[in-house]
Structures are given as structure tokens and as C-alpha cells.
Design an enzyme around this catalytic site. Structure first.
Site, short mmCIF file in Angstrom:
data_model
loop_
_atom_site.label_atom_id
_atom_site.label_comp_id
_atom_site.label_asym_id
_atom_site.label_seq_id
_atom_site.Cartn_x
_atom_site.Cartn_y
_atom_site.Cartn_z
N HIS A 135 0.75 -0.98 -0.15
CA HIS A 135 -0.03 -0.18 0.52
C HIS A 135 0.93 1.08 -0.44
O HIS A 135 1.28 1.79 0.80
CB HIS A 135 -0.72 -0.09 1.38
CG HIS A 135 -2.10 0.65 1.10
ND1 HIS A 135 -2.15 2.51 1.09
CD2 HIS A 135 -3.35 0.72 1.56
CE1 HIS A 135 -2.72 2.62 1.88
NE2 HIS A 135 -3.73 2.03 1.75
N GLU A 239 -0.80 1.43 -5.26
CA GLU A 239 -1.10 0.36 -4.53
C GLU A 239 -1.14 -1.04 -5.33
O GLU A 239 -1.43 -0.88 -5.77
CB GLU A 239 -1.95 0.19 -3.33
CG GLU A 239 -1.85 1.20 -1.93
CD GLU A 239 -3.41 1.44 -2.23
OE1 GLU A 239 -3.86 2.83 -2.01
OE2 GLU A 239 -3.88 0.62 -1.38
O1 TA6 Z 1 -5.97 2.92 -0.02
C1 TA6 Z 1 -6.98 1.89 -0.18
C2 TA6 Z 1 -8.41 2.09 1.44
O2 TA6 Z 1 -8.77 1.21 1.39
C3 TA6 Z 1 -9.06 3.31 1.29
O3 TA6 Z 1 -9.94 2.84 1.23
C4 TA6 Z 1 -8.24 3.82 2.39
O4 TA6 Z 1 -8.68 3.39 3.75
C5 TA6 Z 1 -6.85 3.28 2.25
O5 TA6 Z 1 -6.75 2.07 2.55
C6 TA6 Z 1 -6.33 3.65 3.87
O6 TA6 Z 1 -6.82 2.81 5.31
P1 TA6 Z 1 -5.81 2.59 6.82
O7 TA6 Z 1 -6.49 1.63 7.32
O8 TA6 Z 1 -4.85 2.77 6.50
O9 TA6 Z 1 -6.08 3.88 7.43
#
Ligand code: TA6
Length: 267
Positions: A135, A239
Site C-alpha cells: 500500500h 498500491e
Molecule cells: O488505499 C485504499 C484504502 O482502502 C482507502 O479506502 C483508505 O481506507 C486507505 O486504504 C487507508 O486505509 P487505512 O486503514 O490505512 O487508514
């Protein structure tokens, strides 16, 4: 742990095997790390490359968002320094009760590029289903002057509209509001073109069919306590993994390898 090479500097925490920084000498940081990130047990670090495993998002039958690999303590198993000056780190996730018979390793390569590979081996006698995603938070100069290219014609699930399936029609994905998209069935590399920093970042990947593009924009930035209200202007997440329809099914005895290579050119 800090790693310095003739080309670059990187930082990695054993918490989540989390690469938090990578910067080539003479260039702005490549990875973005929030100034408000928490560094505490049980909480993910906000920025760098969170390892999302064994699930993405928050499925109804799972506890917590984005799996548990990013909030568990990993062990450093090996540091290799080849003659070319690069550094290779190998980490492993101790056996997890939620994943009996599953061996999880992470290999990070630091040179003039940054590589990261999540390796999952199924040593159980049952098939293993999971999602994986690196990510990656990338530093950009100005979100209004950035485009992500290489996704035209690719289908995506729009997470802002209940993962409604759509098709990308633009040569470059731009940002004028929150963007949260899971591009599916796409093995190819993408580029982040940053006019402000006059930099092109290349995100190459292996054994990945999903590319997620995310910027929280104003409201979500304000809603995240571990993220600065204006930090959305200087970062974008691109990601690489296998998410949703691209989830992995790993038969007994098989190994899954998800690899990302980040490189950049300025000028
Ligand atoms: O990057 C996609 C995602 O699923 C977004 O929906 C947002 O929630 C992000 O990840 C960050 O997630 P986190 O749990 O690290 O705050």
C-alpha cells in the site's frame, strides 16, 4: 533500522516490516510519511509501504481494516550487502495463529531503486485464500498537477460508490477530489507524473493483478487523526497487490510472490 547506499537512504521498522522512508540522494523523498503518524503497538504507521495481508479493506467477517501483517512485529533474518553497494534485507513474520502452516517473508532491496517482495508459502494441507497489497504512499509536489498513467481501458471498482465497476477512460488519472479505486486484472506498470517536482515515478510490479489508487482529499484527511489536514496535497497512494476479484488462492505447497519496484527520474 536505517540503510544507506551510494545512491539512497531508506528506513524500515520491524513493526509491520514497514519501510517508512526511501530517498535517492539529491532527490525529494520518494515515499511519503505523515508527520502525524502514530508509532505504537497495534497501530499501523501512516505512510511508507504498509503491508496489507491477509485481507484488504474490512470484510464483514474480519476484525480490523487491511489485515494484521502491518501491526505485528516481524523479525530481521538477514542483511546482505552485495559488492555493488546495494543492501538486501530479509524479514519474516513469526507464525500467526490465524494462519497455521503459512510462512510469510518480506525481502526489501535498496539501491538506486527500492524493491519490496511479499512471499507467502502455504505449508498447510488446505488451500489458502488471501488478499495482498503493498500500500505504497508516494511523495508528490502538488496533487493538482499529478496524473497516474497506464490505466486507460482498465476496469476498476470505485470504492466511493460501493465498489461499482467502471472502466478508466482517461490516459492519466487526475485528482480534483477523493479518489479510491481498485483497478482489476491489470498486471502492468504505472507511472506517476509529477509536474510540480518535475519527476516521474515508475511503479513496476510482478504477480499483481490489482492496482489501487487513493487520495483521501480534504474531508477524509481531516477525519484521520494520524494524518495532517493538508497532507493530501503532497501524497498519492499507488498500491500493487491482488485484491477483491483478484484475491489469491494458494494450493498446499505453493508459494505466492508479490513484488514491487519503485524507480524515479527527475528533470
Ligand atoms: O488505499 C485504499 C484504502 O482502502 C482507502 O479506502 C483508505 O481506507 C486507505 O486504504 C487507508 O486505509 P487505512 O486503514 O490505512 O487508514
Amino acid at each position: 533500522m536505517e540503510v544507506t547506499t551510494p545512491w539512497s537512504r531508506a528506513e524500515i521498522y520491524f513493526h509491520g516490516a514497514h519501510v517508512t522512508q526511501f530517498q535517492k540522494h539529491g532527490e525529494p523523498p520518494l515515499l511519503f510519511l505523515s508527520q502525524c503518524s502514530r508509532f505504537e503497538a497495534g497501530a499501523p504507521i501512516r505512510g511508507g509501504i504498509p503491508i496489507i495481508f491477509p485481507w484488504f479493506g474490512k470484510p464483514a467477517d474480519k476484525a480490523g481494516q487491511h489485515g494484521f501483517a502491518r501491526v505485528r512485529e516481524w523479525e530481521l533474518k538477514e542483511v546482505v550487502s552485495p559488492a555493488d553497494g546495494s543492501v538486501i534485507l530479509r524479514l519474516s513474520l513469526p507464525q500467526q495463529p490465524e494462519l497455521p502452516g503459512c510462512v510469510v517473508e518480506y525481502v526489501v532491496g535498496v539501491s538506486n531503486v527500492l524493491s519490496a517482495e511479499l512471499i507467502v508459502t502455504n505449508k498447510s494441507d488446505q488451500q489458502l485464500k488471501f488478499e495482498n497489497c503493498l500500500h505504497t504512499y508516494l511523495t508528490i509536489g502538488d496533487i493538482s498537477a499529478v496524473s497516474v498513467t497506464g490505466l486507460k481501458g482498465v476496469d476498476y471498482l470505485d470504492s466511493l460508490e460501493g465498489r461499482q465497476r467502471k472502466t478508466e477512460s482517461d490516459d492519466g488519472v487526475g485528482f480534483t477530489g477523493e479518489v479510491d479505486r481498485i483497478y482489476i486484472n491489470t498486471p502492468q506498470a504505472v507511472e506517476i507524473r509529477d509536474e510540480s517536482l518535475r519527476r516521474v515515478i515508475n511503479v513496476e510490479k510482478e504477480h499483481s493483478l490489482s492496482t489501487v489508487v487513493w487520495n483521501p482529499w480534504i474531508a477524509k484527511a481531516k477525519a484521520m487523526s494520524d494524518y495532517g489536514d493538508d497532507e493530501y496535497q503532497r501524497m498519492v497512494c499507488v498500491e500493487s497487490g491482488n485484491v477483491a476479484v483478484n484475491e489469491v488462492t494458494l494450493p498446499p505447497g505453493e508459494t505466492s510472490r508479490l513484488k514491487v519496484k519503485l524507480s524515479s527520474a527527475t528533470g
